[in-house]
Motif scaffolding. Sequence first.
Motif, mmCIF file in Angstrom:
data_model
loop_
_atom_site.group_PDB
_atom_site.id
_atom_site.type_symbol
_atom_site.label_atom_id
_atom_site.label_comp_id
_atom_site.label_asym_id
_atom_site.label_seq_id
_atom_site.Cartn_x
_atom_site.Cartn_y
_atom_site.Cartn_z
ATOM 1 N N PRO A 191 35.230 43.384 57.461
ATOM 2 C CA PRO A 191 36.002 43.189 56.110
ATOM 3 C C PRO A 191 35.417 41.812 55.427
ATOM 4 O O PRO A 191 35.002 40.787 56.049
ATOM 5 N N LEU A 192 35.533 41.740 54.193
ATOM 6 C CA LEU A 192 35.025 40.659 53.440
ATOM 7 C C LEU A 192 36.218 39.941 52.785
ATOM 8 O O LEU A 192 37.040 40.551 51.990
ATOM 9 N N VAL A 193 36.256 38.553 52.795
ATOM 10 C CA VAL A 193 37.235 37.625 52.244
ATOM 11 C C VAL A 193 36.227 36.659 51.192
ATOM 12 O O VAL A 193 35.613 36.116 51.745
ATOM 13 N N LEU A 194 36.359 36.960 50.039
ATOM 14 C CA LEU A 194 35.880 36.180 49.019
ATOM 15 C C LEU A 194 36.886 34.970 48.558
ATOM 16 O O LEU A 194 37.777 35.375 47.737
ATOM 17 N N MET A 195 36.036 33.793 48.587
ATOM 18 C CA MET A 195 37.057 32.738 47.642
ATOM 19 C C MET A 195 36.038 31.967 46.693
ATOM 20 O O MET A 195 34.836 31.580 47.068
ATOM 21 N N ALA A 196 36.461 31.779 45.567
ATOM 22 C CA ALA A 196 35.867 31.009 44.641
ATOM 23 C C ALA A 196 36.738 30.045 43.760
ATOM 24 O O ALA A 196 38.111 30.218 43.664
ATOM 25 N N GLY A 197 36.244 29.109 43.141
ATOM 26 C CA GLY A 197 36.877 28.239 42.149
ATOM 27 C C GLY A 197 36.097 27.850 41.198
ATOM 28 O O GLY A 197 34.750 27.611 41.359
ATOM 29 N N GLY A 198 36.260 27.554 39.899
ATOM 30 C CA GLY A 198 35.611 27.151 38.822
ATOM 31 C C GLY A 198 34.427 28.158 38.562
ATOM 32 O O GLY A 198 34.399 29.478 38.664
ATOM 33 N N ALA A 199 33.171 27.498 38.521
ATOM 34 C CA ALA A 199 31.909 28.125 38.248
ATOM 35 C C ALA A 199 31.318 28.908 39.622
ATOM 36 O O ALA A 199 30.495 29.604 39.605
ATOM 37 N N GLY A 200 32.042 28.799 40.740
ATOM 38 C CA GLY A 200 31.866 29.446 41.988
ATOM 39 C C GLY A 200 32.102 30.943 41.578
ATOM 40 O O GLY A 200 31.844 31.534 42.419
ATOM 41 N N MET A 201 32.819 31.301 40.367
ATOM 42 C CA MET A 201 32.847 32.659 40.240
ATOM 43 C C MET A 201 31.595 33.550 40.059
ATOM 44 O O MET A 201 31.390 34.706 40.499
ATOM 45 N N ALA A 202 30.556 32.695 39.726
ATOM 46 C CA ALA A 202 29.191 33.285 39.628
ATOM 47 C C ALA A 202 28.593 34.132 40.608
ATOM 48 O O ALA A 202 28.304 35.267 40.599
ATOM 49 N N PRO A 203 28.308 33.372 41.878
ATOM 50 C CA PRO A 203 27.793 34.223 42.938
ATOM 51 C C PRO A 203 28.609 35.242 43.517
ATOM 52 O O PRO A 203 28.243 36.344 43.951
ATOM 53 N N VAL A 204 30.081 35.105 43.437
ATOM 54 C CA VAL A 204 30.862 35.984 43.979
ATOM 55 C C VAL A 204 30.959 37.123 43.197
ATOM 56 O O VAL A 204 31.071 38.491 43.533
ATOM 57 N N LEU A 205 30.995 37.008 41.578
ATOM 58 C CA LEU A 205 30.749 38.261 40.757
ATOM 59 C C LEU A 205 29.725 38.858 41.201
ATOM 60 O O LEU A 205 29.727 40.270 40.910
ATOM 61 N N GLY A 206 28.730 38.203 41.303
ATOM 62 C CA GLY A 206 27.394 38.947 41.653
ATOM 63 C C GLY A 206 27.392 39.815 42.867
ATOM 64 O O GLY A 206 26.862 41.011 42.899
ATOM 65 N N LEU A 207 27.982 39.250 43.804
ATOM 66 C CA LEU A 207 28.368 39.978 45.200
ATOM 67 C C LEU A 207 29.163 41.176 44.636
ATOM 68 O O LEU A 207 29.176 42.280 45.232
ATOM 69 N N LEU A 208 30.271 41.074 44.048
ATOM 70 C CA LEU A 208 31.226 42.155 43.696
ATOM 71 C C LEU A 208 30.501 43.216 42.627
ATOM 72 O O LEU A 208 30.515 44.648 43.117
ATOM 73 N N ARG A 209 29.641 42.881 41.989
ATOM 74 C CA ARG A 209 28.725 43.771 41.196
ATOM 75 C C ARG A 209 28.036 44.453 41.985
ATOM 76 O O ARG A 209 27.806 46.033 41.892
ATOM 77 N N TYR A 210 27.112 44.040 43.126
ATOM 78 C CA TYR A 210 26.439 44.537 44.076
ATOM 79 C C TYR A 210 27.229 45.444 44.779
ATOM 80 O O TYR A 210 26.860 46.776 45.241
ATOM 81 N N LEU A 211 28.286 45.204 45.441
ATOM 82 C CA LEU A 211 29.040 45.974 46.161
ATOM 83 C C LEU A 211 29.801 47.271 45.563
ATOM 84 O O LEU A 211 29.867 48.278 46.139
ATOM 85 N N SER A 212 29.943 46.991 44.208
ATOM 86 C CA SER A 212 30.567 48.270 43.307
ATOM 87 C C SER A 212 29.231 49.231 43.145
ATOM 88 O O SER A 212 29.437 50.246 43.428
#
Length: 349
Positions: A212-233
Amino acid sequence: MADKHRISFEPVDIEMEAGEDEKILDAAFRQGVHLMHGCREGQCSACKSYVLDGEIQMERYSTFACNDAEVEEGYVLLCRAHAFSDCTIELLNFDEEELLNSAPLQQVSTEVLEIVEHTRDIVGLKLKPVEPAAYEFKAGQYADLTIPGTDEHRSFSMATTPSTTDHVEFVIKKYPGGRFSSLLEEGIAVGDTIELTGPYGNFTLKNGHVLPLVLMAGGAGMAPVLGLLRYLSETGDTRRIRFYYGARTAADLFYLDEIRALGERLADFGFVVALSESTDGAGDLDVAVEAGVVTDVVEAAEPELHKAEVYLCGPPPMVDAALALAERRGVPEDQVFYDKFTTAVQPDE
């Protein structure tokens, strides 16, 4: 022209060359050898390695990353190290899957397509690759953007995936006096040229992993996590995925609609916002909201964190707290991935 020397890496049986005038880590990137790295400024120890044979000298570095006793013993930081003979180096941290399976370093001239104010201090920047017109990278990686009119650069994570070929998207936090971010308010405009160098970073999804994946981000840390989510989708990943995003107030949230849409295309997705200062106005957002800092929210919500792969990106204090949480919960080091940008020169990262 500076002399070149052969660099042999153990225990992975990889050889490359490095000029005396280039850092060993940069020489590796140039030749498509993707060594473990972090800040690339001698401050984080991610690239710390051991010299088995050869002559190496280091540029200025932090003794917190590699202390004097370690240097005497033969440890080096590859991001600060120059080879002055053929060398054999033992890699202490490496990912065999990534070593020769990442895009080589590229230098790309880009055109500014869009500048968007996401919040009071977060800006979105979209760049179009022009020369060359293609840019190879993996979701979750970052790039260096040159400050126009200077030789200086700042590092920013990419929010796009490789399937988006017409632009590269960044999420950038504005800091008072920030050399790059201040130009986004006045100085950089649509149509301008910005030089990009990349990709860097190990904040990438690993082939064949099933935890399983647990993703944590704050502030501009949104960028790479959003990239991962887009790829996972895009790839239809079926794992349990939980994304926890930390902000101060509801006014500091953005991309909520897209995250919701991405989640609807994933088999088992949950998104929780942690608001550290105030939850006023959060009731109208149609998103799960908890009061408190994001690491406390994750600690309460994820009792089996040690059974997940944990991805962290955000301000250094948030990443430090998240790493401490992962250690307390017994998460193996090879299940934790993070980018923590330093702010030693200018706080644009």
